[in-house]
Design a protein around this motif. Structure first.
Motif, PDB file in Angstrom:
ATOM      1  N   PRO A  33       0.823  -1.199   0.000  1.00 24.31           N
ATOM      2  CA  PRO A  33       0.000   0.000   0.000  1.00 24.31           C
ATOM      3  C   PRO A  33       0.862   1.257   0.000  1.00 24.31           C
ATOM      4  O   PRO A  33       1.878   1.340   0.678  1.00 24.31           O
ATOM      5  CB  PRO A  33      -0.786  -0.121   1.310  1.00 24.31           C
ATOM      6  CG  PRO A  33      -0.756  -1.569   1.641  1.00 24.31           C
ATOM      7  CD  PRO A  33       0.510  -2.099   1.100  1.00 24.31           C
ATOM      8  N   ILE A 119      -4.917  -8.944   2.798  1.00 28.23           N
ATOM      9  CA  ILE A 119      -5.602  -7.651   2.730  1.00 28.23           C
ATOM     10  C   ILE A 119      -4.621  -6.493   2.674  1.00 28.23           C
ATOM     11  O   ILE A 119      -4.766  -5.575   1.855  1.00 28.23           O
ATOM     12  CB  ILE A 119      -6.578  -7.518   3.913  1.00 28.23           C
ATOM     13  CG1 ILE A 119      -7.745  -8.504   3.711  1.00 28.23           C
ATOM     14  CG2 ILE A 119      -7.117  -6.097   4.024  1.00 28.23           C
ATOM     15  CD1 ILE A 119      -8.681  -8.617   4.894  1.00 28.23           C
ATOM     16  N   GLY A 120      -3.594  -6.521   3.504  1.00 30.55           N
ATOM     17  CA  GLY A 120      -2.637  -5.422   3.516  1.00 30.55           C
ATOM     18  C   GLY A 120      -1.945  -5.215   2.189  1.00 30.55           C
ATOM     19  O   GLY A 120      -1.705  -4.077   1.771  1.00 30.55           O
ATOM     20  N   ALA A 123      -4.451  -3.310  -0.404  1.00 29.04           N
ATOM     21  CA  ALA A 123      -5.263  -2.210   0.112  1.00 29.04           C
ATOM     22  C   ALA A 123      -5.560  -1.155  -0.938  1.00 29.04           C
ATOM     23  O   ALA A 123      -6.624  -0.523  -0.913  1.00 29.04           O
ATOM     24  CB  ALA A 123      -4.566  -1.571   1.315  1.00 29.04           C
ATOM     25  N   ASP A 128     -11.541   1.986   1.739  1.00 28.04           N
ATOM     26  CA  ASP A 128     -11.201   2.335   3.112  1.00 28.04           C
ATOM     27  C   ASP A 128     -12.507   2.344   3.905  1.00 28.04           C
ATOM     28  O   ASP A 128     -13.407   3.147   3.642  1.00 28.04           O
ATOM     29  CB  ASP A 128     -10.523   3.702   3.117  1.00 28.04           C
ATOM     30  CG  ASP A 128     -10.311   4.270   4.519  1.00 28.04           C
ATOM     31  OD1 ASP A 128     -10.600   3.576   5.507  1.00 28.04           O
ATOM     32  OD2 ASP A 128      -9.879   5.430   4.604  1.00 28.04           O
ATOM     33  N   ASN A 148      -6.177  -5.654   9.983  1.00 29.48           N
ATOM     34  CA  ASN A 148      -6.944  -5.057   8.887  1.00 29.48           C
ATOM     35  C   ASN A 148      -6.641  -3.574   8.700  1.00 29.48           C
ATOM     36  O   ASN A 148      -7.270  -2.919   7.871  1.00 29.48           O
ATOM     37  CB  ASN A 148      -8.447  -5.238   9.133  1.00 29.48           C
ATOM     38  CG  ASN A 148      -8.943  -6.612   8.746  1.00 29.48           C
ATOM     39  OD1 ASN A 148      -9.030  -6.935   7.569  1.00 29.48           O
ATOM     40  ND2 ASN A 148      -9.234  -7.441   9.736  1.00 29.48           N
ATOM     41  N   TYR A 155      -9.230  -1.722   6.094  1.00 28.00           N
ATOM     42  CA  TYR A 155      -9.619  -2.206   4.768  1.00 28.00           C
ATOM     43  C   TYR A 155     -10.400  -3.508   4.783  1.00 28.00           C
ATOM     44  O   TYR A 155     -10.839  -3.965   3.735  1.00 28.00           O
ATOM     45  CB  TYR A 155      -8.365  -2.380   3.899  1.00 28.00           C
ATOM     46  CG  TYR A 155      -7.691  -1.071   3.579  1.00 28.00           C
ATOM     47  CD1 TYR A 155      -8.136  -0.275   2.528  1.00 28.00           C
ATOM     48  CD2 TYR A 155      -6.640  -0.606   4.349  1.00 28.00           C
ATOM     49  CE1 TYR A 155      -7.537   0.936   2.240  1.00 28.00           C
ATOM     50  CE2 TYR A 155      -6.033   0.611   4.066  1.00 28.00           C
ATOM     51  CZ  TYR A 155      -6.486   1.375   3.022  1.00 28.00           C
ATOM     52  OH  TYR A 155      -5.894   2.580   2.750  1.00 28.00           O
ATOM     53  N   VAL A 327     -13.832  -8.002   2.410  1.00 30.79           N
ATOM     54  CA  VAL A 327     -13.348  -6.782   1.758  1.00 30.79           C
ATOM     55  C   VAL A 327     -14.377  -6.303   0.741  1.00 30.79           C
ATOM     56  O   VAL A 327     -15.175  -7.092   0.212  1.00 30.79           O
ATOM     57  CB  VAL A 327     -11.992  -7.008   1.069  1.00 30.79           C
ATOM     58  CG1 VAL A 327     -10.921  -7.334   2.097  1.00 30.79           C
ATOM     59  CG2 VAL A 327     -12.067  -8.107   0.004  1.00 30.79           C
TER      60      VAL A 327
END
Length: 456
Positions: A33, A119-120, A123, A128, A148, A155, A327
């Motif tokens: 990210p 997830i990271g 992102a 958001d 998260n 996220y 997500v």
């Protein structure tokens, strides 16, 4: 009560969360990210429509198997609460499709189940959700909120919490004169294992996993217990630390003293030594409850669960091992409606009760994790029933109390699965006796930094 039979591979992918990376080869194609010049992720605001006024259609992805059936039934309760929302619930190979779909922007779902570990790293392609999570953030398990969160933004909608527990053979401990309530630290566990081995010479009481991937996942549970993880919130490696050295030294001691059985997780060699009385202690996630319910025959009803020992006196009695969340892609057509679904399933009644409570798939309830929403974690109000295969033990109470001690963590780095080539493999060499704790730390840290962090 025993749950309905399930395919083991499907179970593992659903229960492990992060473990599903292994099935996908551990490949993550997106940059971290905030890098690569990507546009800032969109911030999703709370829908203004009431339940009766919400209208539209969404497509959400989930994994196939028994968990899909459980979610499908729970989504049926959502349809009752939001009659104007049509939900197309699709069984998809998420590990093979979702990351590429997010990057290409073609046929993007409105929402998806996904491993916390991924997830990271994706992102920039997700909404958001900070404003939406804000009313609930003080009621979400700190660990799930932290994994998260990337650069202060949330996220994923946290779903399951997978507390580590100490599984043990009650009958063998009784015969050996070991009180499980006295296993307060990992040193106590080594002492108890020596007592058991002296009474039953064929035992090598402690399970150590022969899989580099699962061994490293287990390592992260033990590190999380101590309030650390492979990287910090800024992505800096922290393997060279007292916490990791403490774990590796404990493993070395268990191996040198002949107190460990190394076997691949719930493969025949593992099941045979569990049923044969060679393994007595299994420090593992709550989803090990699958073993006595589905796989163990001779020892069904003889296993029990307790909190993990602490690494230091008074320390945390559990850590998280795996997990998944939901997500909402930044290119979703109806993200507000997807949020209403996930809010219902994670933070509302009867949503989380429909997921964890008794169902046609699991007559006794879903007992391989617990919710991450703390109002749902009432020891006196179990969502799943005592388990016959654990001698009628109230696993809910044990798991909920353990879950309350899990420390917060940091986002799981996108390269985590690739680091198994270094750290996971070196842990196996430690168990072989060919590497020392310092060797594991030094070599693994150098290769992870050079080949994964510096190149990300």
């Amino acid at each position: 009560m025993t749950p309905s039979p399930m395919d083991r591979r499907g179970f593992l992918k659903g229960a492990l969360g992060v473990g599903a990376l292994a099935a996908a080869g551990g490949t993550l194609t997106a940059c971290a990210p905030g890098t690569g010049g990507a546009a800032a992720p969109s911030r999703l605001a709370k829908p203004s429509a009431s339940a009766t006024a919400a209208k539209g259609e969404i497509t959400v992805w989930n994994r196939s198997g028994d968990l899909f059936k459980v979610f499908d039934a729970a989504i049926g309760r959502f349809r009752e609460a939001y009659p104007g929302v049509k939900v197309n619930h699709m069984a998809v190979d998420i590990d093979a499709k979702l990351a590429n779909t997010l990057i290409s922007g073609t046929d993007v779902p409105d929402g998806s189940f996904w491993d916390d570990a991924k997830i990271g790293g994706q992102a920039e392609h997700l909404y958001d959700l900070s404003d939406l999570i804000a009313p609930y953030r003080d009621q979400i398990a700190p660990y799930k909120l932290s994994v998260n969160t990337v650069a202060g933004k949330i996220y994923g909608v946290p779903w399951d919490l997978d507390p580590g527990l100490l599984w043990y053979r009650e009958d063998i401990l009784q015969e050996a004169g070991v009180d499980p309530a006295g296993l307060a630290t990992y040193d106590d566990l080594l002492t108890a294992s020596r007592t058991v081995r002296d009474k039953f010479p064929k035992t090598k009481p402690i399970h150590l996993d022969k899989s580099p991937f699962l061994g490293q996942l287990w390592l992260e549970m033990l590190a999380n217990q101590q309030g650390t993880s492979l990287t910090d919130a800024q992505g800096r490696l922290r393997l060279d630390s007292a916490e990791y050295r403490r774990i590796f030294t404990w493993i070395q001691d268990a191996v040198k003293d002949g107190l460990a059985t190394r076997a691949p997780y719930l493969e025949p060699a593992d099941v045979n030594t569990l049923d044969g009385g060679q393994q007595v202690f299994v420090p593992w996630a709550i989803w090990w409850s699958f073993a006595p319910q589905q796989l163990l025959k001779a020892t069904k009803g003889k296993w029990r669960a307790a909190p993990l020992p602490a690494w230091t006196p008074g320390g945390a009695r559990s850590g998280a091992m795996g997990g998944s969340s939901f997500v909402i892609p930044a290119q979703a057509k109806n993200p507000e409606l997807a949020w209403l679904l996930y809010e219902f399933l994670c933070f509302k009644e009867p949503g989380y009760t429909a997921l964890y409570g008794p169902s046609s798939v699991y007559p006794g309830g879903l007992s391989t994790s617990v919710p991450s929403f703390t109002p749902a974690l009432d020891p006196a109000k179990p969502l799943f029933q005592p388990i016959d295969a654990l001698g009628g033990q109230d696993l809910w109470k044990v798991a909920v109390e353990a879950a309350a001690t899990i420390p917060a963590a940091a986002p799981i780095p996108a390269w985590w699965a690739k680091s198994v080539d270094y750290l996971g493999n070196n842990m196996q060499r430690l168990m072989d006796g060919t590497m020392s704790p310092d060797d594991v730390i030094g070599e693994s840290a150098e290769k992870i930094q050079r080949n994964l962090i510096d190149r990300s």
